[in-house]
Design an enzyme around this catalytic site. Structure first.
Site, PDB file in Angstrom:
ATOM      1  N   ASN A  90       0.819  -1.262  -0.142  1.00  0.00           N
ATOM      2  CA  ASN A  90       0.002   0.095  -0.122  1.00  0.00           C
ATOM      3  C   ASN A  90       0.829   1.204  -0.041  1.00  0.00           C
ATOM      4  OD1 ASN A  90      -2.365   1.754   0.888  1.00  0.00           O
ATOM      5  ND2 ASN A  90      -1.013   2.130   2.328  1.00  0.00           N
ATOM      6  N   ALA A  91       1.966   1.109   0.358  1.00  0.00           N
ATOM      7  CA  ALA A  91       2.859   2.467   0.479  1.00  0.00           C
ATOM      8  C   ALA A  91       3.026   2.853  -0.728  1.00  0.00           C
ATOM      9  CB  ALA A  91       4.144   2.226   1.160  1.00  0.00           C
ATOM     10  N   GLY A  92       2.955   4.181  -1.011  1.00  0.00           N
ATOM     11  CA  GLY A  92       2.896   4.733  -2.449  1.00  0.00           C
ATOM     12  C   GLY A  92       3.127   6.251  -2.334  1.00  0.00           C
ATOM     13  N   GLY A 157      -0.901  16.369 -14.094  1.00  0.00           N
ATOM     14  CA  GLY A 157       0.598  16.560 -13.679  1.00  0.00           C
ATOM     15  C   GLY A 157       0.887  15.225 -12.781  1.00  0.00           C
ATOM     16  N   TYR A 161       3.863   9.344 -11.728  1.00  0.00           N
ATOM     17  CA  TYR A 161       2.958   8.427 -10.846  1.00  0.00           C
ATOM     18  C   TYR A 161       2.095   7.479 -11.733  1.00  0.00           C
ATOM     19  CZ  TYR A 161      -0.641   7.533  -7.194  1.00  0.00           C
ATOM     20  OH  TYR A 161      -1.788   6.841  -6.358  1.00  0.00           O
ATOM     21  N   GLY A 192      -9.861   5.266  -6.724  1.00  0.00           N
ATOM     22  CA  GLY A 192     -10.093   6.508  -6.950  1.00  0.00           C
ATOM     23  C   GLY A 192      -9.852   7.484  -5.800  1.00  0.00           C
ATOM     24  N   ILE A 194      -9.576   9.035  -2.468  1.00  0.00           N
ATOM     25  CA  ILE A 194      -9.635   8.699  -0.879  1.00  0.00           C
ATOM     26  C   ILE A 194      -8.909   9.700  -0.162  1.00  0.00           C
ATOM     27  CG2 ILE A 194      -9.811   7.111   0.754  1.00  0.00           C
ATOM     28  CD1 ILE A 194      -9.964   4.851  -1.052  1.00  0.00           C
TER      29      ILE A 194
HETATM   30  N1  LIG Z   1      -5.734   8.403  -1.329  1.00  0.00           N
HETATM   31  C1  LIG Z   1      -6.115   8.404  -2.628  1.00  0.00           C
HETATM   32  O1  LIG Z   1      -6.713   9.084  -3.139  1.00  0.00           O
HETATM   33  C2  LIG Z   1      -5.388   7.629  -3.603  1.00  0.00           C
HETATM   34  C3  LIG Z   1      -5.811   7.273  -4.889  1.00  0.00           C
HETATM   35  C4  LIG Z   1      -5.426   6.171  -5.614  1.00  0.00           C
HETATM   36  C5  LIG Z   1      -4.332   5.471  -5.276  1.00  0.00           C
HETATM   37  N2  LIG Z   1      -3.763   5.622  -4.024  1.00  0.00           N
HETATM   38  C6  LIG Z   1      -2.897   4.764  -3.434  1.00  0.00           C
HETATM   39  O2  LIG Z   1      -3.204   4.189  -2.188  1.00  0.00           O
HETATM   40  C7  LIG Z   1      -2.070   4.161  -1.416  1.00  0.00           C
HETATM   41  C8  LIG Z   1      -2.104   4.906   0.019  1.00  0.00           C
HETATM   42  O3  LIG Z   1      -2.364   5.850  -0.207  1.00  0.00           O
HETATM   43  P1  LIG Z   1      -2.807   7.109   1.050  1.00  0.00           P
HETATM   44  O4  LIG Z   1      -3.364   8.355   0.323  1.00  0.00           O
HETATM   45  O5  LIG Z   1      -3.421   6.331   2.093  1.00  0.00           O
HETATM   46  O6  LIG Z   1      -1.315   7.378   1.343  1.00  0.00           O
HETATM   47  P2  LIG Z   1      -0.891   8.421   2.567  1.00  0.00           P
HETATM   48  O7  LIG Z   1       0.071   9.108   1.996  1.00  0.00           O
HETATM   49  O8  LIG Z   1      -2.088   9.094   3.359  1.00  0.00           O
HETATM   50  O9  LIG Z   1      -0.151   7.468   3.510  1.00  0.00           O
HETATM   51  C9  LIG Z   1       0.937   6.471   3.202  1.00  0.00           C
HETATM   52  C10 LIG Z   1       1.665   5.965   4.414  1.00  0.00           C
HETATM   53  O10 LIG Z   1       2.677   5.227   3.765  1.00  0.00           O
HETATM   54  C11 LIG Z   1       4.041   5.579   4.548  1.00  0.00           C
HETATM   55  N3  LIG Z   1       5.288   5.480   3.496  1.00  0.00           N
HETATM   56  C12 LIG Z   1       5.360   6.252   2.538  1.00  0.00           C
HETATM   57  N4  LIG Z   1       6.538   5.791   2.092  1.00  0.00           N
HETATM   58  C13 LIG Z   1       6.778   4.651   2.430  1.00  0.00           C
HETATM   59  C14 LIG Z   1       7.857   3.960   2.538  1.00  0.00           C
HETATM   60  N5  LIG Z   1       8.862   4.214   1.590  1.00  0.00           N
HETATM   61  N6  LIG Z   1       8.365   2.945   3.352  1.00  0.00           N
HETATM   62  C15 LIG Z   1       7.186   2.748   4.381  1.00  0.00           C
HETATM   63  N7  LIG Z   1       6.161   3.475   4.537  1.00  0.00           N
HETATM   64  C16 LIG Z   1       5.972   4.603   3.730  1.00  0.00           C
HETATM   65  C17 LIG Z   1       3.733   7.114   4.870  1.00  0.00           C
HETATM   66  O11 LIG Z   1       4.568   7.506   6.090  1.00  0.00           O
HETATM   67  C18 LIG Z   1       2.315   7.256   5.270  1.00  0.00           C
HETATM   68  O12 LIG Z   1       2.000   6.909   6.579  1.00  0.00           O
HETATM   69  C19 LIG Z   1      -0.930   4.476  -2.055  1.00  0.00           C
HETATM   70  O13 LIG Z   1      -0.195   3.677  -2.726  1.00  0.00           O
HETATM   71  C20 LIG Z   1      -1.544   5.509  -2.967  1.00  0.00           C
HETATM   72  O14 LIG Z   1      -0.863   5.575  -4.305  1.00  0.00           O
HETATM   73  C21 LIG Z   1      -4.425   6.466  -3.056  1.00  0.00           C
END
Ligand SMILES: NC(=O)c1ccc[n+]([C@@H]2O[C@H](COP(=O)([O-])OP(=O)(O)OC[C@H]3O[C@@H](n4cnc5c(N)ncnc54)[C@H](O)[C@@H]3O)[C@@H](O)[C@H]2O)c1
Length: 253
Positions: A90-92, A157, A161, A192, A194
């Site tokens: 999930n980290a991203g 932009g 990603y 989408g 979140i």
């Molecule tokens: N939130 C959205 O709208 C959305 C939409 C599409 C996809 N995503 C994907 O869902 C996933 C979660 O998104 P989110 O918005 O909850 O993320 P977020 O940025 O709110 O939280 C991510 C967490 O991951 C941790 N993290 C980041 N890089 C790390 C690493 N290298 N090693 C360990 N921990 C790490 C951060 O400290 C943070 O606590 C991601 O992969 C994101 O790309 C999110």
């Protein structure tokens, strides 16, 4: 159905938002959850929430872009809790750096790397660290959290990603094909919007985006959490190599 008792899960980037929701949901179905984040305080807070709710969780503090650290922590979780059978990558986003949205033509190439590091190498590293023991167990579930941006083109932009998220989707399919006969499934969820906070429909910028979502609301961590529970379960053994779109219907627009 969907009982995860006896399973050990690792959820990366689970210190907040989507990952925290998934960690809580897997624990709620009986899995022991290793809560990863590189911010120890975030991971420990989620561990505490899970334990207070009656579940079992342990912190797993490492940077997913560091294969050696991932391997070391996965081994130590296995020693105390048992081998990891469920991995949620999930980290991203932009990993250690803040998300910088820019048109590709204007970007400095040095700004490409952090996004690839976490969204591609982070996924590869955690799969590399956990897959051998899944194959040994004859059972495993890998769930890669991707984005609608990995499937469609937009001009907002996020080209790097998009490329990284799309790359992880290709890896999902290829790895699924390689390990299917070992009892390991590999799927992706293309999310989408979140937001990490509640957005009012009256918000000048995001209100318009929410209005374009068919079900009329942004997602919450509970939405991917429910799907992750299904994909992690034994009942999902016939689904692999798939990318499931989860976006309130906005992909249709
Ligand atoms: N939130 C959205 O709208 C959305 C939409 C599409 C996809 N995503 C994907 O869902 C996933 C979660 O998104 P989110 O918005 O909850 O993320 P977020 O940025 O709110 O939280 C991510 C967490 O991951 C941790 N993290 C980041 N890089 C790390 C690493 N290298 N090693 C360990 N921990 C790490 C951060 O400290 C943070 O606590 C991601 O992969 C994101 O790309 C999110």
């Amino acid at each position: 159905m969907f009982d995860l008792t006896g399973r050990v899960a690792l959820v990366t980037g689970a210190g907040q938002n989507v990952g925290a929701g998934i960690a809580r949901a897997l624990a709620g179905r009986g899995a022991v959850v290793a809560v990863n984040d590189y911010h120890a305080d975030r991971a420990e807070r989620v561990v505490q929430e899970i334990v207070e709710a009656g579940g079992r969780a342990v912190p797993a503090i490492f940077d997913v872009t560091d294969l050696e650290a991932a391997t070391r922590v996965v081994r130590s979780v296995a020693e105390t809790e048992g081998p990891i059978g469920i991995l949620v990558n999930n980290a991203g986003n932009a990993g250690a750096e803040a998300v910088k949205m820019a048109q590709f033509v204007d970007m400095d190439p040095k700004d490409w790397h952090s996004t690839f590091d976490v969204n591609i190498f982070g996924v590869l590293n955690c799969c590399k660290a956990t897959l051998p023991s899944m194959i040994d167990q004859g059972w495993g579930r890998i769930i890669n959290i991707s984005s609608a941006s990995g499937l469609r083109g937009t001009d907002i932009g996020v080209s790097i990603y998009s490329a990284a998220k799309a790359g992880a989707l290709g890896f999902t399919r290829a790895l699924a094909a390689e390990v299917g006969k070992s009892g390991v499934t590999v799927n992706a969820i293309a999310l989408g919007m979140i937001p990490p906070y509640e957005i009012k429909a009256s918000d000048p910028v995001l209100g318009e985006r929410i209005a374009s979502i068919v079900v009329g609301r942004a997602g919450t961590p509970d939405d991917p959490a429910a799907l992750a529970v299904y994909l992690a379960s034994s009942e999902a053994s016939w689904m692999t190599g798939d990318t499931i779109l989860l976006n309130g219907g906005s992909y249709m627009r």
